[in-house]
Write an enzyme that holds these catalytic residues in place. Sequence first.
Site, mmCIF file in Angstrom:
data_model
loop_
_atom_site.group_PDB
_atom_site.id
_atom_site.type_symbol
_atom_site.label_atom_id
_atom_site.label_comp_id
_atom_site.label_asym_id
_atom_site.label_seq_id
_atom_site.Cartn_x
_atom_site.Cartn_y
_atom_site.Cartn_z
ATOM 1 N N LYS A 1 3.365 -5.024 -49.690
ATOM 2 C CA LYS A 1 2.411 -5.461 -50.722
ATOM 3 C C LYS A 1 1.075 -5.810 -50.070
ATOM 4 C CE LYS A 1 2.670 -9.251 -54.142
ATOM 5 N NZ LYS A 1 1.728 -8.730 -55.116
ATOM 6 N N CYS B 1 -10.961 -1.846 -54.083
ATOM 7 C CA CYS B 1 -11.315 -3.265 -54.161
ATOM 8 C C CYS B 1 -12.830 -3.387 -54.104
ATOM 9 C CB CYS B 1 -10.772 -4.009 -52.950
ATOM 10 S SG CYS B 1 -9.043 -3.832 -52.757
ATOM 11 N N ASN C 1 -6.210 -0.068 -48.741
ATOM 12 C CA ASN C 1 -6.455 0.023 -50.186
ATOM 13 C C ASN C 1 -7.962 -0.115 -50.404
ATOM 14 O OD1 ASN C 1 -6.637 -0.251 -52.928
ATOM 15 N ND2 ASN C 1 -5.326 -2.054 -53.072
ATOM 16 N N GLY D 1 2.653 8.412 -57.641
ATOM 17 C CA GLY D 1 2.276 8.376 -59.056
ATOM 18 C C GLY D 1 3.383 8.850 -59.959
ATOM 19 N N GLY D 2 4.070 7.899 -60.573
ATOM 20 C CA GLY D 2 5.037 8.229 -61.613
ATOM 21 C C GLY D 2 6.313 8.885 -61.144
HETATM 22 C C1 LIG Z 1 2.865 -4.404 -60.043
HETATM 23 C C2 LIG Z 1 2.106 -3.481 -59.121
HETATM 24 C C3 LIG Z 1 1.479 -3.997 -57.978
HETATM 25 C C4 LIG Z 1 0.768 -3.155 -57.116
HETATM 26 N N1 LIG Z 1 0.180 -3.680 -55.992
HETATM 27 C C5 LIG Z 1 -0.492 -2.847 -55.130
HETATM 28 C C6 LIG Z 1 -1.080 -3.363 -53.934
HETATM 29 O O1 LIG Z 1 -0.974 -4.555 -53.614
HETATM 30 N N2 LIG Z 1 -1.778 -2.485 -53.142
HETATM 31 C C7 LIG Z 1 -1.888 -1.150 -53.450
HETATM 32 O O2 LIG Z 1 -2.520 -0.399 -52.695
HETATM 33 N N3 LIG Z 1 -1.301 -0.633 -54.556
HETATM 34 C C8 LIG Z 1 -0.614 -1.446 -55.400
HETATM 35 N N4 LIG Z 1 -0.014 -0.921 -56.518
HETATM 36 C C9 LIG Z 1 -0.111 0.538 -56.788
HETATM 37 C C10 LIG Z 1 1.171 1.276 -56.353
HETATM 38 O O3 LIG Z 1 1.420 1.133 -54.982
HETATM 39 C C11 LIG Z 1 1.073 2.776 -56.726
HETATM 40 O O4 LIG Z 1 -0.028 3.354 -56.048
HETATM 41 C C12 LIG Z 1 0.879 2.999 -58.221
HETATM 42 O O5 LIG Z 1 1.653 2.078 -58.966
HETATM 43 C C13 LIG Z 1 1.227 4.420 -58.658
HETATM 44 O O6 LIG Z 1 2.578 4.745 -58.389
HETATM 45 P P1 LIG Z 1 3.757 4.615 -59.486
HETATM 46 O O7 LIG Z 1 3.272 5.319 -60.714
HETATM 47 O O8 LIG Z 1 4.959 5.223 -58.852
HETATM 48 O O9 LIG Z 1 3.914 3.148 -59.743
HETATM 49 C C14 LIG Z 1 0.687 -1.756 -57.400
HETATM 50 C C15 LIG Z 1 1.338 -1.246 -58.541
HETATM 51 C C16 LIG Z 1 2.050 -2.084 -59.397
HETATM 52 C C17 LIG Z 1 2.749 -1.491 -60.595
#
Ligand SMILES: Cc1cc2nc3c(=O)[nH]c(=O)nc-3n(C[C@H](O)[C@H](O)[C@H](O)COP(=O)(O)O)c2cc1C
Length: 302
Positions: free
Chosen positions: A45, A128, A125, A241-242
């Site tokens: 995270k 930001c 990341n 993504g998804g």
């Molecule tokens: C609850 C939550 C917290 C997230 N926290 C971060 C984070 O701290 N840093 C980051 O780069 N991406 C963060 N993301 C983005 C995910 O790592 C990912 O790039 C994004 O959710 C797309 O993938 P998915 O559709 O499989 O969830 C977060 C996503 C969610 C849902």
Amino acid sequence: MIDLSTELAGLRLKNPVLLASGTWGYGQELSQYLDLSLFGALVTKGISLEPRPGNPPPRLVETPCGLINAIGLENPGLKAFATKIIPYLRRFKVPLIANIFGESPEEYVTLTAELSSLVDAIEVNVSCPNVKRGGLLFGSEPAELARLVEKVCQAASVPVIVKLPPKTLGIGELAQVCEAAGAAALSLINTVPAMAIDLHRRGSRLGVISGGLSGPVIKPIALKLVYEVVKAVKIPVIGIGGITCATDVAEFLILGARAVQIGTANLISPRAGSRILQDLPPLLSELGVSSVSQLIGSFRSE
Ligand SMILES: Cc1cc2nc3c(=O)[nH]c(=O)nc-3n(C[C@H](O)[C@H](O)[C@H](O)COP(=O)(O)O)c2cc1C
């Protein structure tokens, strides 16, 4: 026997399935349900220099096939991460990738320098705001992004992965500036800016006005952007993504992604990742390949 191994920015991974930042906490709760040692790597995270409480609730809204989050990058800060979380996660004996963010380039550089000796790679990341530059996102403007990535790479003694935002115009250029600035790999996509409305209150359903959309609804966007980025650069790409099943993983690999990350699926089912890993070898056999590398980049454009 199917060979699931893949190589990424000098890291040898036993399989191409990684857990995405922010969607599995720091493993303490999830590890009761899921064996974290199964994965190719773990992406932690997002960590900032100082602890952050995150945004006021509500911070999550479900939409059809997706989730909007406005967690606000809550985290315990670098010190607690380095002294408590990394030692806990090291017991799973898989490569650790630390996801970092800052409000200034200097914060990113300090985090990178401190974490380089503790983890196997850094994921930056860039979605930001640069507070010093009046809130402009680091990942929105190529010259700004290039300066940031260059500084981070100079401070790093491990591979630097830049996590790109879902910019639907000009993603190839963003990818190229990261490559030229020294990034060892790229990961994409981060969440897509989104809102949800409370009809009766006539306000937002989130504690802050908007958040980031993730889950199956963003997969088609992610596939298109991964397709663009794979064409634009030579460094490895990680698809995000998804992804909820082995078929989704195979789609990103076919486009040329060298690995993938599972995000929201972990929140839908804590065992999603192990199910995906179980289903991957039979799917590869069905597709007529005996290794992940045979599938990677096998996309036919005609
Ligand atoms: C609850 C939550 C917290 C997230 N926290 C971060 C984070 O701290 N840093 C980051 O780069 N991406 C963060 N993301 C983005 C995910 O790592 C990912 O790039 C994004 O959710 C797309 O993938 P998915 O559709 O499989 O969830 C977060 C996503 C969610 C849902």
